[in-house]
Scaffold this motif. Structure first.
Motif: not given
Length: 312
Positions: A271-274, A276-277, A280
C-alpha cells in the motif's frame, strides 16, 4: 574511492609553501647563472605556486551554499579550477620551457656560477620531495591497493592528482635541469642546458595533457565508480520489497557530492504507506553503502504481476 579519507587541502598547502620558496630561489639562481633550464624551472615554479592558490580558491568557492541559480550547490568549482590549473601548467610551464629550449639550443652560452645553480637545484629537490611525500600520504587512503595511475584516472577528487603530478613533474624536471647544468659544466657546451630545458618542457606538456583530459571528464560529469555503483545496487536489492532496479543514473556534482537517480521495481502487494517506508529505507541504505551520496531520487514502479520483470 573518492571521499574515503585523505585531505587534499593539506597537500595543496604543503605544495604551495614548497613552491613559493623554490620559485624565489630559482629566479635568483637563473639571474646569477644565466641558465635557461634554471629559468624554465623558475617559471615552472611560478605556475605551480599560482596553481596551488587557484586550487584553494576553487575549494573556497565550492563551499558556497546552494541558491536558486545553483540548487545543487557550487561543488563543481573544484573541477573548474583544477581544469584551469591544467591549462596554465601547459601554457606557462610547457610552452615557455620549449620556447626557451629552442632558443638555448640555437644560441648556447656558458653558465656563470654553475655551483650556485647546482646548490639551488639540490635544495629545491629536497623541498619538492617533502611536498610530494605529503601528497602521496594524503592520497593513499583514496588510492587503496590500486596503482597510482589507476588512482589518477579514476579518483573523483580533482586536486590530489594535480598536486601529485605537479610534484612528480617538478622532481623529474629538477633532475633534468641538474643534468643539463652538470653536462654544460663538464663539456663546456651550453647546448646541454638547452637539452635539459627541452626535456622539462616535454615533461610538463605530458603532465598537463593528462590533467586536462581527466579534469575535463570530471567537469563534464562522471558517475559513480564501479565499486560504488555495485554497492548502491546491492543496497537497493537488500529489501525483498524491491525486486529489480531497471534504471540507475548517477553523477558527481563535486568530489563528495554524488547524485543518484534510480527507478526501483516494487512488489505489487504494497500500500502507499509501505511504498513510502520502502523508499525511505532504501535511501538510508544507499547513503550507508556510499558515503559520498549527496542527493537521492527514487522512482517507485510496481511490478506487473503477469510479468517477471519491471516495466521500463
Amino acid at each position: 574511492m573518492a571521499g574515503e579519507g585523505g585531505d587534499s587541502k593539506i597537500a595543496i598547502l604543503a605544495a604551495l609553501g614548497a613552491n613559493a620558496g623554490i620559485m624565489i630561489a630559482k629566479f635568483v639562481g637563473a639571474f646569477i647563472t644565466g641558465s635557461s633550464s634554471m629559468l624554465a624551472e623558475a617559471v615552472h615554479s611560478v605556475a605551480d605556486t599560482g596553481n596551488e592558490a587557484l586550487l584553494l580558491v576553487g575549494r573556497r568557492r565550492a563551499e558556497q551554499d546552494p541558491d536558486t541559480l545553483h540548487p545543487f550547490g557550487y561543488s563543481r568549482n573544484r573541477y573548474f579550477y583544477s581544469f584551469v590549473v591544467a591549462l596554465i601548467l601547459f601554457t606557462m610551464g610547457s610552452l615557455f620551457a620549449l620556447n626557451e629550449a629552442v632558443h638555448k639550443i640555437r644560441f648556447p652560452h656558458e653558465l656563470e656560477s654553475p655551483s650556485v645553480a647546482i646548490v639551488i637545484l639540490l635544495v629545491s629537490m629536497v623541498l619538492e620531495a617533502v611536498s610530494f611525500r605529503t601528497a602521496r600520504r594524503e592520497s593513499a587512503p583514496l588510492k587503496g591497493k590500486h596503482s597510482w595511475w589507476h588512482f589518477i584516472r579514476n579518483t573523483r577528487n580533482p586536486e590530489l592528482p594535480v598536486v601529485l603530478l605537479e610534484d612528480m613533474g617538478a622532481l623529474v624536471g629538477l633532475l633534468f635541469a641538474l643534468g643539463g647544468v652538470s653536462l654544460t659544466v663538464l663539456t663546456g657546451n651550453g647546448v646541454w642546458d638547452g637539452v635539459g630545458t627541452l626535456l622539462i618542457g616535454l615533461l610538463l606538456g605530458v603532465n598537463a595533457i593528462v590533467l586536462i583530459v581527466e579534469t575535463k571528464s570530471l567537469l563534464i560529469g562522471e558517475g559513480a565508480t564501479a565499486k560504488e555503483d555495485t554497492a548502491i545496487r546491492a543496497a537497493l536489492l537488500e529489501d525483498p520489497r524491491i525486486v529489480a532496479v531497471p534504471r540507475m543514473q548517477s553523477q558527481y556534482l563535486g568530489p563528495e557530492d554524488l547524485l543518484v537517480n534510480a527507478r526501483i521495481a516494487l512488489t505489487p502487494d504494497l500500500d502507499i504507506a509501505e511504498v513510502g517506508a520502502a523508499i525511505d529505507a532504501a535511501d538510508s541504505r544507499i547513503r550507508a553503502a556510499a558515503p559520498n551520496v549527496y542527493t537521492v531520487y527514487l522512482e517507485p514502479h510496481v511490478v506487473d504481476p503477469e510479468s517477471t520483470s519491471a516495466a521500463p
